[in-house]
Enzyme design. Structure first.
Site, PDB file in Angstrom:
ATOM      1  N   SER A 169      -9.821   8.431 -62.546  1.00  0.00           N
ATOM      2  CA  SER A 169      -9.730   9.323 -61.302  1.00  0.00           C
ATOM      3  C   SER A 169      -9.200  10.873 -62.312  1.00  0.00           C
ATOM      4  CB  SER A 169      -9.177   9.824 -60.226  1.00  0.00           C
ATOM      5  OG  SER A 169      -9.066  10.593 -58.697  1.00  0.00           O
ATOM      6  N   TYR A 182      -1.791   5.634 -55.692  1.00  0.00           N
ATOM      7  CA  TYR A 182      -2.649   6.337 -56.610  1.00  0.00           C
ATOM      8  C   TYR A 182      -2.724   6.856 -57.937  1.00  0.00           C
ATOM      9  CZ  TYR A 182      -7.509   8.094 -56.538  1.00  0.00           C
ATOM     10  OH  TYR A 182      -9.153   7.822 -56.664  1.00  0.00           O
ATOM     11  N   LYS A 186      -4.076   5.087 -60.789  1.00  0.00           N
ATOM     12  CA  LYS A 186      -5.633   5.722 -62.245  1.00  0.00           C
ATOM     13  C   LYS A 186      -4.967   6.128 -63.186  1.00  0.00           C
ATOM     14  CE  LYS A 186      -8.952   5.255 -59.062  1.00  0.00           C
ATOM     15  NZ  LYS A 186      -9.873   4.058 -59.042  1.00  0.00           N
TER      16      LYS A 186
HETATM   17  N1  LIG Z   1     -14.755   9.991 -53.925  1.00  0.00           N
HETATM   18  C1  LIG Z   1     -14.204  10.424 -54.777  1.00  0.00           C
HETATM   19  O1  LIG Z   1     -13.922  11.963 -54.875  1.00  0.00           O
HETATM   20  C2  LIG Z   1     -13.085   9.368 -56.240  1.00  0.00           C
HETATM   21  C3  LIG Z   1     -13.119  10.574 -57.333  1.00  0.00           C
HETATM   22  C4  LIG Z   1     -12.292   9.989 -58.003  1.00  0.00           C
HETATM   23  C5  LIG Z   1     -12.439   8.628 -57.952  1.00  0.00           C
HETATM   24  N2  LIG Z   1     -13.040   7.645 -57.785  1.00  0.00           N
HETATM   25  C6  LIG Z   1     -12.636   6.447 -57.680  1.00  0.00           C
HETATM   26  O2  LIG Z   1     -14.456   5.603 -57.456  1.00  0.00           O
HETATM   27  C7  LIG Z   1     -14.210   4.589 -56.888  1.00  0.00           C
HETATM   28  C8  LIG Z   1     -15.435   4.573 -56.111  1.00  0.00           C
HETATM   29  O3  LIG Z   1     -14.945   5.515 -54.478  1.00  0.00           O
HETATM   30  P1  LIG Z   1     -15.907   5.679 -53.555  1.00  0.00           P
HETATM   31  O4  LIG Z   1     -15.613   7.222 -53.558  1.00  0.00           O
HETATM   32  O5  LIG Z   1     -17.307   5.400 -54.304  1.00  0.00           O
HETATM   33  O6  LIG Z   1     -15.107   4.612 -52.479  1.00  0.00           O
HETATM   34  P2  LIG Z   1     -15.975   4.586 -50.991  1.00  0.00           P
HETATM   35  O7  LIG Z   1     -14.787   4.096 -50.310  1.00  0.00           O
HETATM   36  O8  LIG Z   1     -17.490   5.434 -50.894  1.00  0.00           O
HETATM   37  O9  LIG Z   1     -16.244   2.887 -51.542  1.00  0.00           O
HETATM   38  C9  LIG Z   1     -15.197   2.111 -51.802  1.00  0.00           C
HETATM   39  C10 LIG Z   1     -15.866   0.457 -52.039  1.00  0.00           C
HETATM   40  O10 LIG Z   1     -15.125  -0.708 -52.175  1.00  0.00           O
HETATM   41  C11 LIG Z   1     -15.137  -1.674 -51.208  1.00  0.00           C
HETATM   42  N3  LIG Z   1     -13.762  -1.974 -51.663  1.00  0.00           N
HETATM   43  C12 LIG Z   1     -13.147  -1.772 -50.679  1.00  0.00           C
HETATM   44  N4  LIG Z   1     -11.798  -2.517 -51.256  1.00  0.00           N
HETATM   45  C13 LIG Z   1     -12.047  -3.817 -52.194  1.00  0.00           C
HETATM   46  C14 LIG Z   1     -11.859  -4.640 -51.924  1.00  0.00           C
HETATM   47  N5  LIG Z   1     -10.557  -5.391 -51.660  1.00  0.00           N
HETATM   48  N6  LIG Z   1     -12.655  -5.610 -53.228  1.00  0.00           N
HETATM   49  C15 LIG Z   1     -13.926  -4.704 -53.319  1.00  0.00           C
HETATM   50  N7  LIG Z   1     -14.018  -4.502 -52.811  1.00  0.00           N
HETATM   51  C16 LIG Z   1     -13.740  -3.488 -52.036  1.00  0.00           C
HETATM   52  C17 LIG Z   1     -15.360  -0.629 -49.993  1.00  0.00           C
HETATM   53  O11 LIG Z   1     -16.086  -1.149 -49.317  1.00  0.00           O
HETATM   54  C18 LIG Z   1     -16.726  -0.057 -50.353  1.00  0.00           C
HETATM   55  O12 LIG Z   1     -17.570  -0.226 -50.456  1.00  0.00           O
HETATM   56  C19 LIG Z   1     -12.313   4.134 -56.630  1.00  0.00           C
HETATM   57  O13 LIG Z   1     -12.077   3.891 -57.325  1.00  0.00           O
HETATM   58  C20 LIG Z   1     -12.077   5.601 -56.486  1.00  0.00           C
HETATM   59  O14 LIG Z   1     -10.477   5.823 -56.780  1.00  0.00           O
HETATM   60  C21 LIG Z   1     -13.403   8.503 -56.200  1.00  0.00           C
END
Ligand SMILES: NC(=O)c1ccc[n+]([C@@H]2O[C@H](COP(=O)([O-])OP(=O)(O)OC[C@H]3O[C@@H](n4cnc5c(N)ncnc54)[C@H](O)[C@@H]3O)[C@@H](O)[C@H]2O)c1
Length: 310
Positions: A169, A182, A186
Site C-alpha cells: 500500500s 497496518y 504493509k
Molecule cells: N482499497 C484501497 O484503497 C487499498 C489501498 C491500498 C492497499 N490496499 C490493499 O489491497 C488489498 C485489498 O484491499 P481491498 O480494499 O480490496 O479490501 P476488501 O475488503 O474490499 O477485500 C478484501 C477481501 O479479502 C477477504 N478476506 C479478509 N480476510 C481474509 C482472510 N483472513 N483470508 C482470506 N480472505 C480474507 C475479504 O472477505 C474480502 O473479500 C489489501 O491488502 C489492502 O491492504 C487497498
C-alpha cells in the site's frame, strides 16, 4: 487465447474489492483462477460472474492466516488443474486495520494483524513456490531457445516458472499516525517481497509488490456513502496528480502485466499504482488544497473523526 492461458492463478481475498477485480482480469486473460476468501456469498458471486463471461474460476473458503488453509489452497489448485503459476496475496480484513500506536495496541492484536498482513504471505510462498517449481514453465524451457545478443552467456536460466504479486500500500511507503499494525504490515510486505525476489529469482519465479493508492471498492463505496459527501470525495481526488482515485481494475491491470511473460525481467520492485499520490511534496499539496477546504466548510470524509492531535 489470452496471454495467461494455461496458467493457474490463486488470488487471496479474491471475492471482491481489488482481489475481486484481479480474479476477473486474470481469468479474462486466460488463467484458471482459484479464489480464496472468508466470505462465501461474494466469492460465489465473483466466480459466477467470471464463468458467465467465459472464464474459468473456482473458490475455496478459508482464512489465509491459517497454515492449513494456505497448504490446502495450493493442493486444491494442483488437484484442479495440475499446476500453479501465479499467486496474488491480497487478502485483508478483520483487525488488520486496528488503529493505535505501540502504546495502545495489545500484543494479541499485533499477532493477529501481522498474522494476516505479513505471516500469511510467507506461508503463501512457502507452499506455492515448490508447487510452481514442480509445474515448470507453461511453454516448457528449451535451452535451444537461449540465443541472441545479451542473452547467450552461461547456462539458460529458468524463466517464467512462476509469479508472486504481494499487495502492499502507499501505507507501506508513507506512515499515517496511530496505525502501527497496518503501516508495519504493509512495510513488511515490501521487505518480504524483496527477500523472496532474491531467493526465488534463480528458480524463474518473480516476486513483486504493488502499492495502491486510494481504491474505491464495494466496501469503499459503502464507507463513503455512510461517512462522506461529494465535496469530501472531491478533496480526495484533488490530492491526486491524475485528479481521480483508483478503481480495482487499475490494480488488476498492473498485476496482470507483472504476471505476464513480458515482465520476466522485473522482480523485487514495489510498484506504486497510486495516480502519483506518493511522489508529491506534501506541504505543497496542503497549501494548494487549503482554499478548497475553506470554500467547502461542509465537506465530510471518513477521516472526520480523526483530529490533528491523534
Ligand atoms: N482499497 C484501497 O484503497 C487499498 C489501498 C491500498 C492497499 N490496499 C490493499 O489491497 C488489498 C485489498 O484491499 P481491498 O480494499 O480490496 O479490501 P476488501 O475488503 O474490499 O477485500 C478484501 C477481501 O479479502 C477477504 N478476506 C479478509 N480476510 C481474509 C482472510 N483472513 N483470508 C482470506 N480472505 C480474507 C475479504 O472477505 C474480502 O473479500 C489489501 O491488502 C489492502 O491492504 C487497498
Amino acid at each position: 487465447m489470452g496471454n495467461l492461458s494455461k496458467r493457474t492463478a490463486i488470488v487471496t481475498g479474491g471475492a471482491r474489492g481489488i482481489g475481486g477485480g484481479t480474479a476477473r482480469k486474470l481469468a479474462a486473460d486466460g488463467a484458471h483462477v482459484l479464489i480464496i476468501d472468508v466470505e462465501e456469498s461474494s466469492a460465489k458471486k465473483n466466480v459466477d460472474t467470471i464463468r458467465a463471461s467465459g472464464g474459468q474460476a473456482d473458490f475455496m473458503i478459508g482464512d489465509v492466516s491459517e497454515e492449513n488453509v494456505v497448504k490446502e489452497m495450493v493442493t486444491l489448485a494442483l488437484n484442479q488443474t495440475g499446476r500453479l503459476d501465479i499467486l496474488v496475496q491480497n487478502a485483508y480484513g478483520g483487525n488488520a486495520h486496528a488503529s493505535g500506536s505501540a502504546v495502545d495496541i495489545s500484543p494479541d492484536a499485533w499477532d493477529r494483524g501481522l498474522g494476516l498482513l505479513a505471516r500469511s504471505l510467507f506461508l503463501g510462498a512457502k507452499y506455492a513456490v515448490p508447487a510452481m517449481e514442480e509445474s515448470g514453465n507453461v511453454g516448457g524451457s528449451s535451452p535451444d531457445d537461449w540465443t541472441g545478443a545479451g542473452l547467450r552467456h552461461g547456462m539458460a536460466p529458468n524463466q517464467n516458472v512462476g509469479r508472486i504479486v504481494n499487495i502492499s500500500s502507499v501505507h507501506g511507503l508513507l506512515q499515517a499516525p496511530k496505525a502501527l499494525i497496518y503501516e508495519s504490515g504493509k512495510a513488511a510486505v515490501i521487505g518480504l517481497t524483496r527477500q523472496m525476489a532474491v531467493d526465488f529469482g534463480p528458480l524463474g519465479i518473480t516476486v513483486n509488490a504493488i502499492a495502491p493508492g486510494h481504491i474505491v471498492t464495494e466496501a469503499g463505496e459503502a464507507m463513503w456513502s455512510e461517512s462522506g459527501n461529494e465535496p469530501g470525495f472531491r478533496l480526495f481526488e484533488l490530492q491526486y496528480p491524475v485528479r481521480r482515485t483508483g478503481v480495482p481494475e487499475d490494480i488488476a491491470n498492473a498485476i496482470a502485466f507483472l504476471c505476464s511473460d513480458d515482465a520476466s525481467f522485473i522482480t523485487g520492485v514495489v510498484l506504486p499504482v497510486d495516480g502519483g499520490l506518493s511522489i508529491q511534496l506534501q506541504e505543497d499539496v496542503i497549501m494548494r488544497l487549503k482554499d478548497y477546504i475553506v470554500e467547502n466548510p461542509n465537506l465530510r470524509t471518513h477521516f472526520d473523526d480523526r483530529s490533528l492531535e491523534q
